[in-house]
Design a protein around this motif. Structure first.
Motif, PDB file in Angstrom:
ATOM      1  N   VAL A 105       9.713  -6.733 -14.254  1.00  0.00           N
ATOM      2  CA  VAL A 105       8.525  -6.634 -13.405  1.00  0.00           C
ATOM      3  C   VAL A 105       8.944  -6.224 -11.997  1.00  0.00           C
ATOM      4  O   VAL A 105       8.322  -5.351 -11.383  1.00  0.00           O
ATOM      5  N   HIS A 106      10.014  -6.831 -11.486  1.00  0.00           N
ATOM      6  CA  HIS A 106      10.498  -6.488 -10.148  1.00  0.00           C
ATOM      7  C   HIS A 106      10.834  -5.001 -10.043  1.00  0.00           C
ATOM      8  O   HIS A 106      10.443  -4.342  -9.079  1.00  0.00           O
ATOM      9  N   VAL A 107      11.519  -4.475 -11.029  1.00  0.00           N
ATOM     10  CA  VAL A 107      11.864  -3.053 -11.027  1.00  0.00           C
ATOM     11  C   VAL A 107      10.588  -2.206 -11.065  1.00  0.00           C
ATOM     12  O   VAL A 107      10.453  -1.243 -10.319  1.00  0.00           O
ATOM     13  N   ALA A 108       9.641  -2.577 -11.916  1.00  0.00           N
ATOM     14  CA  ALA A 108       8.390  -1.817 -12.019  1.00  0.00           C
ATOM     15  C   ALA A 108       7.623  -1.836 -10.700  1.00  0.00           C
ATOM     16  O   ALA A 108       7.141  -0.795 -10.237  1.00  0.00           O
ATOM     17  N   VAL A 109       7.526  -3.005 -10.081  1.00  0.00           N
ATOM     18  CA  VAL A 109       6.769  -3.112  -8.826  1.00  0.00           C
ATOM     19  C   VAL A 109       7.451  -2.317  -7.722  1.00  0.00           C
ATOM     20  O   VAL A 109       6.795  -1.565  -6.992  1.00  0.00           O
ATOM     21  N   THR A 110       8.765  -2.462  -7.583  1.00  0.00           N
ATOM     22  CA  THR A 110       9.452  -1.759  -6.497  1.00  0.00           C
ATOM     23  C   THR A 110       9.490  -0.254  -6.732  1.00  0.00           C
ATOM     24  O   THR A 110       9.589   0.512  -5.778  1.00  0.00           O
ATOM     25  N   THR A 111       9.369   0.163  -7.978  1.00  0.00           N
ATOM     26  CA  THR A 111       9.294   1.593  -8.291  1.00  0.00           C
ATOM     27  C   THR A 111       7.899   2.142  -7.993  1.00  0.00           C
ATOM     28  O   THR A 111       7.755   3.168  -7.340  1.00  0.00           O
ATOM     29  N   ALA A 112       6.872   1.452  -8.471  1.00  0.00           N
ATOM     30  CA  ALA A 112       5.499   1.934  -8.344  1.00  0.00           C
ATOM     31  C   ALA A 112       4.899   1.690  -6.961  1.00  0.00           C
ATOM     32  O   ALA A 112       4.021   2.434  -6.531  1.00  0.00           O
ATOM     33  N   ALA A 113       5.361   0.640  -6.277  1.00  0.00           N
ATOM     34  CA  ALA A 113       4.771   0.286  -4.979  1.00  0.00           C
ATOM     35  C   ALA A 113       5.867  -0.201  -4.030  1.00  0.00           C
ATOM     36  O   ALA A 113       5.928  -1.385  -3.690  1.00  0.00           O
ATOM     37  N   PRO A 114       6.728   0.717  -3.580  1.00  0.00           N
ATOM     38  CA  PRO A 114       7.860   0.311  -2.746  1.00  0.00           C
ATOM     39  C   PRO A 114       7.458  -0.285  -1.396  1.00  0.00           C
ATOM     40  O   PRO A 114       8.273  -0.952  -0.750  1.00  0.00           O
ATOM     41  N   ASP A 115       6.218  -0.101  -0.956  1.00  0.00           N
ATOM     42  CA  ASP A 115       5.780  -0.646   0.327  1.00  0.00           C
ATOM     43  C   ASP A 115       5.352  -2.112   0.238  1.00  0.00           C
ATOM     44  O   ASP A 115       5.160  -2.759   1.273  1.00  0.00           O
ATOM     45  N   VAL A 159       4.609  -1.848 -22.560  1.00  0.00           N
ATOM     46  CA  VAL A 159       4.319  -2.843 -21.529  1.00  0.00           C
ATOM     47  C   VAL A 159       4.681  -2.283 -20.159  1.00  0.00           C
ATOM     48  O   VAL A 159       3.915  -2.400 -19.199  1.00  0.00           O
ATOM     49  N   GLU A 160       5.844  -1.656 -20.058  1.00  0.00           N
ATOM     50  CA  GLU A 160       6.274  -1.079 -18.788  1.00  0.00           C
ATOM     51  C   GLU A 160       5.263  -0.051 -18.281  1.00  0.00           C
ATOM     52  O   GLU A 160       4.886  -0.071 -17.108  1.00  0.00           O
ATOM     53  N   LYS A 161       4.794   0.814 -19.159  1.00  0.00           N
ATOM     54  CA  LYS A 161       3.826   1.832 -18.770  1.00  0.00           C
ATOM     55  C   LYS A 161       2.547   1.186 -18.237  1.00  0.00           C
ATOM     56  O   LYS A 161       2.020   1.584 -17.198  1.00  0.00           O
ATOM     57  N   ARG A 162       2.078   0.148 -18.913  1.00  0.00           N
ATOM     58  CA  ARG A 162       0.841  -0.520 -18.486  1.00  0.00           C
ATOM     59  C   ARG A 162       1.035  -1.249 -17.158  1.00  0.00           C
ATOM     60  O   ARG A 162       0.169  -1.192 -16.278  1.00  0.00           O
ATOM     61  N   VAL A 163       2.175  -1.921 -16.984  1.00  0.00           N
ATOM     62  CA  VAL A 163       2.446  -2.610 -15.728  1.00  0.00           C
ATOM     63  C   VAL A 163       2.503  -1.612 -14.575  1.00  0.00           C
ATOM     64  O   VAL A 163       1.928  -1.837 -13.511  1.00  0.00           O
ATOM     65  N   LEU A 164       3.179  -0.482 -14.787  1.00  0.00           N
ATOM     66  CA  LEU A 164       3.241   0.551 -13.750  1.00  0.00           C
ATOM     67  C   LEU A 164       1.838   1.045 -13.387  1.00  0.00           C
ATOM     68  O   LEU A 164       1.515   1.224 -12.210  1.00  0.00           O
ATOM     69  N   GLU A 165       0.990   1.262 -14.387  1.00  0.00           N
ATOM     70  CA  GLU A 165      -0.391   1.701 -14.142  1.00  0.00           C
ATOM     71  C   GLU A 165      -1.149   0.666 -13.321  1.00  0.00           C
ATOM     72  O   GLU A 165      -1.863   1.007 -12.372  1.00  0.00           O
TER      73      GLU A 165
END
Length: 149
Positions: free
Chosen positions: A63-73, A136-142
């Protein structure tokens, strides 16, 4: 021969990845007051993830990787003892609740009212997470991208 990686999608972070994140926290502290606050939040978040059971830790790390990738701010922090990510105003946008926190059978990815997920008069703000997969990763990123849009 390519270097062997010590991390898989479900194993969580390698020691090298954890060390790199700690180094990033030190860099943020060196940037000044705002950076120090963000570094302290990142450090607290990583420490909280490290305390989780292995299955929850692996999910939280993904989740941390997905969040920092999709929303680095978004700013990492802990919120009620859970890994969380806040907007510039300090309002929590999303959080990860590990299954062990309250003895649940699944971990939860939750969104607060600062998330832009509004859809009519009813929309989900909490998602059960049991296993990490490409789907799951795709949905979390979305979801994360929508939350910060």
């Amino acid at each position: 021969m390519p270097a062997k990686t010590t991390t898989t999608q479900t194993d969580g972070f390698s020691a090298e990845e954890r060390a790199a994140m700690k180094e990033r926290a030190a860099e943020l502290r060196a940037e000044g007051k705002k950076g120090a606050k963000q570094a302290d939040g990142l450090e607290a978040l990583l420490d909280r993830i490290a305390q989780m059971d292995p299955e929850d830790r692996a999910l939280a790390e993904r989740v941390h990787v997905a969040v920092t990738t999709a929303a680095p701010d978004l700013v990492p922090k802990t919120w009620y003892g859970m890994p969380a990510y806040a907007n510039e105003d300090g309002k929590v946008v999303l959080f990860f609740q590990d299954s062990g926190k309250f003895g649940y059978r699944y971990s939860t990815l939750g969104f607060q009212d600062a998330a832009n997920l509004d859809e009519g008069d009813l929309w989900p703000v909490s998602y059960a997470l049991q296993k990490w997969s490409p789907t799951v990763e795709k949905r979390v990123l979305e979801l994360v991208r929508a939350a910060v849009s």
